[in-house]
Design a protein around this motif. Sequence first.
Motif: not given
Length: 189
Positions: A153-162
């Motif tokens: 669903m959310d492939d962002r990694i290496g970012q403050n998104v959790s």
Amino acid sequence: NTRRDAVVQSMTHVLDAAQKPIDKVEAVIDQYEQNKVAPPVDPAVDANIAEVPRECESKTEWLIVVDCANNRMGIFRGAKDAWTNTEFITVSCGAADGRETERGTFAVEDRGYSFNGFDEEFRAYYTCYYWVRFAGPYLIHSQPYHLESFDLMDDRIGQNVSQGCVRLPLEKAKWVYDNIPIETTVFTF
């Protein structure tokens, strides 16, 4: 690009037989390729993480150190004054909008295969896999997938998104789940 074309061509035959659209396959391949390319990492970040364990103790032979500002996690093996880094992993920690990852020294409390939740940003339910709890509601787990699926669903990694947890790619979350015992120290900063 040749490898991609070969994979798409071989999957087209399978999908034609199942009467599924080829765009879905291309989207899955694109997602896979994007997730294999991690954001660039400043070597000084890993060097900084490697300095942390010197004084840390753990009740197990493992230690996890998470740099929340730089979204990197170090996994160490050994004992106080003798930790050896086994791996650095790009992760996603909590967002700076009141969903920050808890900072401090904690210990792994328990673990589980999956949990479901709701993401306000995506306005959708999700499932995360291979969770390891280290501080009350704060977990180390996979990136979120569409509810009860392995469709990312959310492939962002290496970012403050959790929402405050520490997200890892699925295979890394499974490794932590399989190998890091209860009472392992987790240091977040």
